[in-house]
Design a protein around this motif. Structure first.
Motif, PDB file in Angstrom:
ATOM      1  N   PHE A 111       0.802  -1.269   0.021  1.00 36.59           N
ATOM      2  CA  PHE A 111       0.129  -0.118   0.049  1.00 36.59           C
ATOM      3  C   PHE A 111       0.994   1.344  -0.062  1.00 36.59           C
ATOM      4  CE2 PHE A 111      -2.605  -3.209   2.314  1.00 36.59           C
ATOM      5  CZ  PHE A 111      -3.503  -3.462   1.238  1.00 36.59           C
ATOM      6  N   GLU A 112       2.030   1.201   0.759  1.00 38.27           N
ATOM      7  CA  GLU A 112       2.907   2.295   0.671  1.00 38.27           C
ATOM      8  C   GLU A 112       3.344   2.545  -0.583  1.00 38.27           C
ATOM      9  OE1 GLU A 112       5.623   1.422   3.989  1.00 38.27           O
ATOM     10  OE2 GLU A 112       4.186   1.570   5.522  1.00 38.27           O
ATOM     11  N   TYR A 113       3.658   1.627  -1.358  1.00 36.46           N
ATOM     12  CA  TYR A 113       4.444   1.613  -2.724  1.00 36.46           C
ATOM     13  C   TYR A 113       3.346   2.244  -3.869  1.00 36.46           C
ATOM     14  CZ  TYR A 113       6.872   0.487  -7.030  1.00 36.46           C
ATOM     15  OH  TYR A 113       7.404   0.764  -8.254  1.00 36.46           O
ATOM     16  N   ILE A 114       2.162   1.726  -3.289  1.00 34.30           N
ATOM     17  CA  ILE A 114       1.125   2.212  -4.492  1.00 34.30           C
ATOM     18  C   ILE A 114       0.800   3.721  -4.236  1.00 34.30           C
ATOM     19  CG2 ILE A 114      -1.458   2.081  -4.795  1.00 34.30           C
ATOM     20  CD1 ILE A 114      -1.199  -0.963  -4.519  1.00 34.30           C
ATOM     21  N   PHE A 115       0.592   4.254  -3.008  1.00 35.68           N
ATOM     22  CA  PHE A 115       0.596   5.524  -2.647  1.00 35.68           C
ATOM     23  C   PHE A 115       1.793   6.394  -2.936  1.00 35.68           C
ATOM     24  CE2 PHE A 115      -2.783   4.026   0.434  1.00 35.68           C
ATOM     25  CZ  PHE A 115      -3.786   4.621  -0.189  1.00 35.68           C
ATOM     26  N   LYS A 116       2.854   5.905  -3.018  1.00 33.83           N
ATOM     27  CA  LYS A 116       4.014   6.547  -3.520  1.00 33.83           C
ATOM     28  C   LYS A 116       4.066   6.910  -4.815  1.00 33.83           C
ATOM     29  CE  LYS A 116       9.009   6.466  -3.819  1.00 33.83           C
ATOM     30  NZ  LYS A 116      10.255   5.637  -3.474  1.00 33.83           N
ATOM     31  N   GLU A 117       3.476   5.668  -5.766  1.00 32.54           N
ATOM     32  CA  GLU A 117       3.330   5.942  -7.041  1.00 32.54           C
ATOM     33  C   GLU A 117       2.443   6.931  -7.568  1.00 32.54           C
ATOM     34  OE1 GLU A 117       2.835   2.179  -8.579  1.00 32.54           O
ATOM     35  OE2 GLU A 117       4.864   1.922  -9.309  1.00 32.54           O
ATOM     36  N   LEU A 118       1.375   6.819  -6.821  1.00 37.29           N
ATOM     37  CA  LEU A 118       0.264   7.899  -6.901  1.00 37.29           C
ATOM     38  C   LEU A 118       0.899   9.377  -6.555  1.00 37.29           C
ATOM     39  CD1 LEU A 118      -2.695   8.500  -7.756  1.00 37.29           C
ATOM     40  CD2 LEU A 118      -3.319   8.281  -5.490  1.00 37.29           C
ATOM     41  N   ASP A 119       1.589   9.381  -5.497  1.00 33.32           N
ATOM     42  CA  ASP A 119       2.226  10.695  -5.233  1.00 33.32           C
ATOM     43  C   ASP A 119       2.884  11.475  -6.391  1.00 33.32           C
ATOM     44  OD1 ASP A 119       0.857  11.036  -2.636  1.00 33.32           O
ATOM     45  OD2 ASP A 119       2.747  10.442  -1.591  1.00 33.32           O
ATOM     46  N   LEU A 120       3.872  10.399  -7.003  1.00 35.14           N
ATOM     47  CA  LEU A 120       4.889  10.941  -8.029  1.00 35.14           C
ATOM     48  C   LEU A 120       3.989  11.115  -9.369  1.00 35.14           C
ATOM     49  CD1 LEU A 120       7.718   8.342  -7.373  1.00 35.14           C
ATOM     50  CD2 LEU A 120       7.556  10.860  -6.794  1.00 35.14           C
ATOM     51  N   THR A 121       3.096  10.554  -9.403  1.00 37.81           N
ATOM     52  CA  THR A 121       2.306  10.898 -10.796  1.00 37.81           C
ATOM     53  C   THR A 121       1.564  12.249 -10.425  1.00 37.81           C
ATOM     54  OG1 THR A 121       1.616   8.618 -10.978  1.00 37.81           O
ATOM     55  CG2 THR A 121       0.093  10.192 -11.980  1.00 37.81           C
ATOM     56  N   VAL A 122       0.937  12.682  -9.278  1.00 38.44           N
ATOM     57  CA  VAL A 122       0.400  13.816  -9.135  1.00 38.44           C
ATOM     58  C   VAL A 122       1.656  15.004  -9.220  1.00 38.44           C
ATOM     59  CG1 VAL A 122      -0.553  15.293  -7.131  1.00 38.44           C
ATOM     60  CG2 VAL A 122      -1.288  13.029  -7.451  1.00 38.44           C
ATOM     61  N   LEU A 123       2.831  14.664  -8.600  1.00 38.47           N
ATOM     62  CA  LEU A 123       3.828  15.635  -8.778  1.00 38.47           C
ATOM     63  C   LEU A 123       4.049  15.707 -10.281  1.00 38.47           C
ATOM     64  CD1 LEU A 123       6.142  14.666  -5.775  1.00 38.47           C
ATOM     65  CD2 LEU A 123       4.865  16.879  -6.087  1.00 38.47           C
ATOM     66  N   ASP A 124       4.182  14.831 -10.957  1.00 37.84           N
ATOM     67  CA  ASP A 124       4.596  14.995 -12.597  1.00 37.84           C
ATOM     68  C   ASP A 124       3.814  15.771 -13.204  1.00 37.84           C
ATOM     69  OD1 ASP A 124       6.946  13.723 -12.111  1.00 37.84           O
ATOM     70  OD2 ASP A 124       6.223  11.300 -12.822  1.00 37.84           O
ATOM     71  N   LEU A 125       2.321  15.600 -12.724  1.00 37.42           N
ATOM     72  CA  LEU A 125       1.265  16.464 -13.437  1.00 37.42           C
ATOM     73  C   LEU A 125       0.955  17.617 -13.025  1.00 37.42           C
ATOM     74  CD1 LEU A 125      -1.504  13.464 -13.558  1.00 37.42           C
ATOM     75  CD2 LEU A 125      -0.127  14.239 -15.246  1.00 37.42           C
ATOM     76  N   ASP A 126       1.916  18.013 -12.012  1.00 33.80           N
ATOM     77  CA  ASP A 126       1.718  19.356 -11.584  1.00 33.80           C
ATOM     78  C   ASP A 126       0.369  19.690 -10.952  1.00 33.80           C
ATOM     79  OD1 ASP A 126       3.087  21.915 -10.517  1.00 33.80           O
ATOM     80  OD2 ASP A 126       2.655  22.749 -12.503  1.00 33.80           O
ATOM     81  N   ILE A 127      -0.212  18.811 -10.291  1.00 29.85           N
ATOM     82  CA  ILE A 127      -1.685  19.237  -9.766  1.00 29.85           C
ATOM     83  C   ILE A 127      -1.640  20.146  -8.427  1.00 29.85           C
ATOM     84  CG2 ILE A 127      -3.528  18.065  -8.779  1.00 29.85           C
ATOM     85  CD1 ILE A 127      -3.028  17.392 -11.466  1.00 29.85           C
TER      86      ILE A 127
END
Length: 55
Positions: free
Chosen positions: A12-28
């Motif tokens: 779960f921690e890894y999944i949320f880390k990937e989601l966080d990185l995606t949000v950062l990449d999209l500049d949300i």
């Protein structure tokens, strides 16, 4: 609750880390999780299926 039952939370921690990185990449900037954001995140998770996200 799962951690209390002996399950690890690493997946779960890894999944949320990937989601966080995606949000950062999209500049949300808004703290709203949209279908568009989830769709972008899922593009990188080619081995996941609907069922594997809930186990």
């Amino acid at each position: 609750m799962k951690a209390a039952m002996g399950f690890t939370t690493e997946k779960f921690e890894y999944i949320f880390k990937e989601l966080d990185l995606t949000v950062l990449d999209l500049d949300i900037e808004e703290p709203i999780l949209t279908k568009k954001i989830v769709a972008e995140w899922r593009k990188g998770r080619v081995n996941d299926r609907e069922r594997t996200l809930y186990t």
